[in-house]
Motif scaffolding. Sequence first.
Motif, PDB file in Angstrom:
ATOM      1  N   GLY A  93      34.439  36.487  33.948  1.00 42.34           N
ATOM      2  CA  GLY A  93      35.479  37.204  33.224  1.00 42.34           C
ATOM      3  C   GLY A  93      36.672  37.629  34.056  1.00 42.34           C
ATOM      4  O   GLY A  93      37.544  38.357  33.553  1.00 42.34           O
ATOM      5  N   GLU A  94      36.761  37.159  35.299  1.00 37.79           N
ATOM      6  CA  GLU A  94      37.887  37.505  36.174  1.00 37.79           C
ATOM      7  C   GLU A  94      38.617  36.238  36.608  1.00 37.79           C
ATOM      8  O   GLU A  94      38.006  35.171  36.741  1.00 37.79           O
ATOM      9  N   THR A  95      39.925  36.360  36.857  1.00 33.45           N
ATOM     10  CA  THR A  95      40.714  35.223  37.321  1.00 33.45           C
ATOM     11  C   THR A  95      40.632  35.142  38.837  1.00 33.45           C
ATOM     12  O   THR A  95      40.842  36.133  39.543  1.00 33.45           O
ATOM     13  N   VAL A  96      40.319  33.935  39.326  1.00 35.88           N
ATOM     14  CA  VAL A  96      40.075  33.718  40.753  1.00 35.88           C
ATOM     15  C   VAL A  96      41.005  32.630  41.264  1.00 35.88           C
ATOM     16  O   VAL A  96      41.115  31.552  40.673  1.00 35.88           O
ATOM     17  N   LEU A  97      41.665  32.915  42.395  1.00 39.70           N
ATOM     18  CA  LEU A  97      42.521  31.945  43.077  1.00 39.70           C
ATOM     19  C   LEU A  97      41.863  31.605  44.412  1.00 39.70           C
ATOM     20  O   LEU A  97      41.896  32.394  45.351  1.00 39.70           O
ATOM     21  N   ALA A  98      41.235  30.433  44.475  1.00 36.77           N
ATOM     22  CA  ALA A  98      40.536  30.008  45.694  1.00 36.77           C
ATOM     23  C   ALA A  98      41.514  29.335  46.648  1.00 36.77           C
ATOM     24  O   ALA A  98      42.430  28.627  46.233  1.00 36.77           O
ATOM     25  N   PHE A  99      41.305  29.539  47.946  1.00 41.11           N
ATOM     26  CA  PHE A  99      42.173  28.938  48.958  1.00 41.11           C
ATOM     27  C   PHE A  99      41.411  28.793  50.266  1.00 41.11           C
ATOM     28  O   PHE A  99      40.245  29.212  50.370  1.00 41.11           O
ATOM     29  N   ARG A 100      42.042  28.181  51.252  1.00 45.29           N
ATOM     30  CA  ARG A 100      41.416  27.995  52.560  1.00 45.29           C
ATOM     31  C   ARG A 100      42.373  28.433  53.657  1.00 45.29           C
ATOM     32  O   ARG A 100      43.587  28.320  53.524  1.00 45.29           O
ATOM     33  N   ASP A 101      41.782  28.921  54.759  1.00 46.12           N
ATOM     34  CA  ASP A 101      42.608  29.278  55.908  1.00 46.12           C
ATOM     35  C   ASP A 101      42.825  28.038  56.772  1.00 46.12           C
ATOM     36  O   ASP A 101      42.335  26.944  56.455  1.00 46.12           O
ATOM     37  N   PRO A 102      43.583  28.129  57.873  1.00 42.47           N
ATOM     38  CA  PRO A 102      43.874  26.936  58.677  1.00 42.47           C
ATOM     39  C   PRO A 102      42.649  26.259  59.275  1.00 42.47           C
ATOM     40  O   PRO A 102      42.715  25.090  59.668  1.00 42.47           O
ATOM     41  N   ASP A 103      41.512  26.969  59.367  1.00 43.32           N
ATOM     42  CA  ASP A 103      40.280  26.379  59.886  1.00 43.32           C
ATOM     43  C   ASP A 103      39.382  25.833  58.781  1.00 43.32           C
ATOM     44  O   ASP A 103      38.284  25.350  59.059  1.00 43.32           O
ATOM     45  N   GLY A 104      39.829  25.936  57.535  1.00 44.01           N
ATOM     46  CA  GLY A 104      39.027  25.449  56.424  1.00 44.01           C
ATOM     47  C   GLY A 104      38.070  26.472  55.855  1.00 44.01           C
ATOM     48  O   GLY A 104      37.257  26.135  54.979  1.00 44.01           O
ATOM     49  N   MET A 105      38.145  27.726  56.305  1.00 47.60           N
ATOM     50  CA  MET A 105      37.279  28.762  55.755  1.00 47.60           C
ATOM     51  C   MET A 105      37.596  28.964  54.280  1.00 47.60           C
ATOM     52  O   MET A 105      38.754  29.066  53.886  1.00 47.60           O
ATOM     53  N   ARG A 106      36.565  29.034  53.456  1.00 50.89           N
ATOM     54  CA  ARG A 106      36.724  29.157  52.010  1.00 50.89           C
ATOM     55  C   ARG A 106      36.897  30.623  51.631  1.00 50.89           C
ATOM     56  O   ARG A 106      36.023  31.457  51.907  1.00 50.89           O
ATOM     57  N   LEU A 107      38.010  30.898  50.972  1.00 46.22           N
ATOM     58  CA  LEU A 107      38.395  32.255  50.608  1.00 46.22           C
ATOM     59  C   LEU A 107      38.843  32.271  49.154  1.00 46.22           C
ATOM     60  O   LEU A 107      39.044  31.225  48.539  1.00 46.22           O
ATOM     61  N   ALA A 108      38.998  33.471  48.604  1.00 47.00           N
ATOM     62  CA  ALA A 108      39.515  33.586  47.239  1.00 47.00           C
ATOM     63  C   ALA A 108      40.148  34.954  47.051  1.00 47.00           C
ATOM     64  O   ALA A 108      39.800  35.924  47.737  1.00 47.00           O
ATOM     65  N   LEU A 109      41.079  35.015  46.119  1.00 53.25           N
ATOM     66  CA  LEU A 109      41.656  36.267  45.642  1.00 53.25           C
ATOM     67  C   LEU A 109      41.200  36.453  44.202  1.00 53.25           C
ATOM     68  O   LEU A 109      41.307  35.531  43.394  1.00 53.25           O
ATOM     69  N   VAL A 110      40.699  37.633  43.882  1.00 55.82           N
ATOM     70  CA  VAL A 110      40.173  37.915  42.549  1.00 55.82           C
ATOM     71  C   VAL A 110      40.990  39.030  41.911  1.00 55.82           C
ATOM     72  O   VAL A 110      41.163  40.104  42.516  1.00 55.82           O
ATOM     73  N   ALA A 111      41.510  38.775  40.723  1.00 53.47           N
ATOM     74  CA  ALA A 111      42.242  39.806  39.975  1.00 53.47           C
ATOM     75  C   ALA A 111      41.225  40.817  39.462  1.00 53.47           C
ATOM     76  O   ALA A 111      40.559  40.591  38.449  1.00 53.47           O
ATOM     77  N   ALA A 112      41.073  41.924  40.194  1.00 52.32           N
ATOM     78  CA  ALA A 112      40.021  42.898  39.922  1.00 52.32           C
ATOM     79  C   ALA A 112      40.585  44.093  39.169  1.00 52.32           C
ATOM     80  O   ALA A 112      41.517  44.755  39.646  1.00 52.32           O
ATOM     81  N   PRO A 113      40.058  44.400  37.989  1.00 53.37           N
ATOM     82  CA  PRO A 113      40.550  45.548  37.224  1.00 53.37           C
ATOM     83  C   PRO A 113      40.480  46.838  38.047  1.00 53.37           C
ATOM     84  O   PRO A 113      39.488  47.110  38.720  1.00 53.37           O
ATOM     85  N   GLY A 114      41.555  47.613  37.984  1.00 55.48           N
ATOM     86  CA  GLY A 114      41.607  48.882  38.696  1.00 55.48           C
ATOM     87  C   GLY A 114      42.121  48.801  40.116  1.00 55.48           C
ATOM     88  O   GLY A 114      42.461  49.822  40.718  1.00 55.48           O
ATOM     89  N   SER A 115      42.203  47.585  40.673  1.00 53.85           N
ATOM     90  CA  SER A 115      42.628  47.469  42.066  1.00 53.85           C
ATOM     91  C   SER A 115      44.089  47.865  42.268  1.00 53.85           C
ATOM     92  O   SER A 115      44.499  48.232  43.378  1.00 53.85           O
ATOM     93  N   GLU A 116      44.876  47.816  41.189  1.00 50.30           N
ATOM     94  CA  GLU A 116      46.282  48.237  41.316  1.00 50.30           C
ATOM     95  C   GLU A 116      46.399  49.719  41.640  1.00 50.30           C
ATOM     96  O   GLU A 116      47.447  50.175  42.128  1.00 50.30           O
ATOM     97  N   ASN A 117      45.348  50.485  41.407  1.00 47.71           N
ATOM     98  CA  ASN A 117      45.369  51.923  41.702  1.00 47.71           C
ATOM     99  C   ASN A 117      44.824  52.246  43.088  1.00 47.71           C
ATOM    100  O   ASN A 117      44.786  53.410  43.478  1.00 47.71           O
ATOM    101  N   GLU A 118      44.402  51.229  43.817  1.00 48.77           N
ATOM    102  CA  GLU A 118      43.877  51.420  45.167  1.00 48.77           C
ATOM    103  C   GLU A 118      44.999  51.241  46.187  1.00 48.77           C
ATOM    104  O   GLU A 118      45.926  50.460  45.963  1.00 48.77           O
ATOM    105  N   PRO A 119      44.951  51.951  47.313  1.00 56.50           N
ATOM    106  CA  PRO A 119      46.015  51.833  48.310  1.00 56.50           C
ATOM    107  C   PRO A 119      46.032  50.450  48.944  1.00 56.50           C
ATOM    108  O   PRO A 119      44.981  49.824  49.137  1.00 56.50           O
ATOM    109  N   GLY A 120      47.223  49.962  49.240  1.00 56.79           N
ATOM    110  CA  GLY A 120      47.383  48.686  49.924  1.00 56.79           C
ATOM    111  C   GLY A 120      48.122  48.884  51.234  1.00 56.79           C
ATOM    112  O   GLY A 120      48.888  49.832  51.391  1.00 56.79           O
ATOM    113  N   TRP A 121      47.896  47.973  52.169  1.00 60.25           N
ATOM    114  CA  TRP A 121      48.559  48.041  53.470  1.00 60.25           C
ATOM    115  C   TRP A 121      49.923  47.377  53.381  1.00 60.25           C
ATOM    116  O   TRP A 121      50.059  46.257  52.894  1.00 60.25           O
TER     117      TRP A 121
END
Length: 310
Positions: A111-139
């Motif tokens: 039920g969440e939108t996921v954007l999968a990607f890889r770093d320069p070494d091929g490590m498998r990563l993803a960004l997940v649109a997580a409800p409520g995360s917009e209210n959490e502090p970001g760097w």
Amino acid sequence: MQINGIHHVTAIAGPARRNLDFYGRVLGLRLVKKTVNFDDPTTYHLYFGDAEGSPGTILTFFPWEHVAAGRLGIGETQETAFRIPAAALGYWTQRFVTEGVAHDAPEQRFGETVLAFRDPDGMRLALVAAPGSENEPGWDNGEVPVEFAVRGFHSVTLLLAEAAPTAAVLSQVFGFAEVGQENGVVRMQATGAVHGGIVDLRAASGFLPARLGGGSVHHIAFRAADDDEQARMVKTLAEKFGLRATGQRDRNYFRSVYFREPGGVLFEIATDAPGFAVDEAADRLGRDLKLPPQYEKRRGEIEAALPALA
């Protein structure tokens, strides 16, 4: 109250300068600690996370300049995912295009939108649109706008021959519970954990075993509030599963024990204390090379052997 979930994830990378550029600039994570591999002080150990270096946000790397590529397989972390606000998906898709980051089209998982990607070494990563995360502090790293910033871990996905034995350890030792199944993946979640509270178990028997190398996750660390909680977990491992952990090792910023879970993945139990501000001010995290006491007398030799980061 004990907060369960992931403490940190440690992976293997290629050149340190490239690793720092990708995670510090492209992904916009804060470099919260610049130190060395305690077992090999001629190699960096770089820690990335949120503004405070909070448990549940820390991705660390051992970068070796000429490391051979790893091979994904059974007994390894398949993917490490971060939380982002839903409104940030368009920003990150465009940023990946601009920066030449290999990525997939967004997809739906649990039920969440996921954007999968890889770093320069091929490590498998993803960004997940997580409800409520917009209210959490970001760097705010000065390049990625704070409203789009990564908010910490969402989950890790483990590739296993079978899910049930690992699920039992996650449940009875670390306080996770099964919350769903989808497309052959069992989702385990830790109650009350905002960051790093999900472990997905993908059963894929018949695959080759993993081979560690560049782009591989070395281990997953789970949180223990303090030494007593860690000792309780170690006792449960031995009594209920016959699994023996190592002796406690002081990593300066947390105290750790290690063991192989039934599926072959290396797990760590790391204490929340003392944290990353124990040897430098919070507003200066990651600026200076920090060495454990046993290597301080060799600082000149070690600094000369380490590759330049800028």
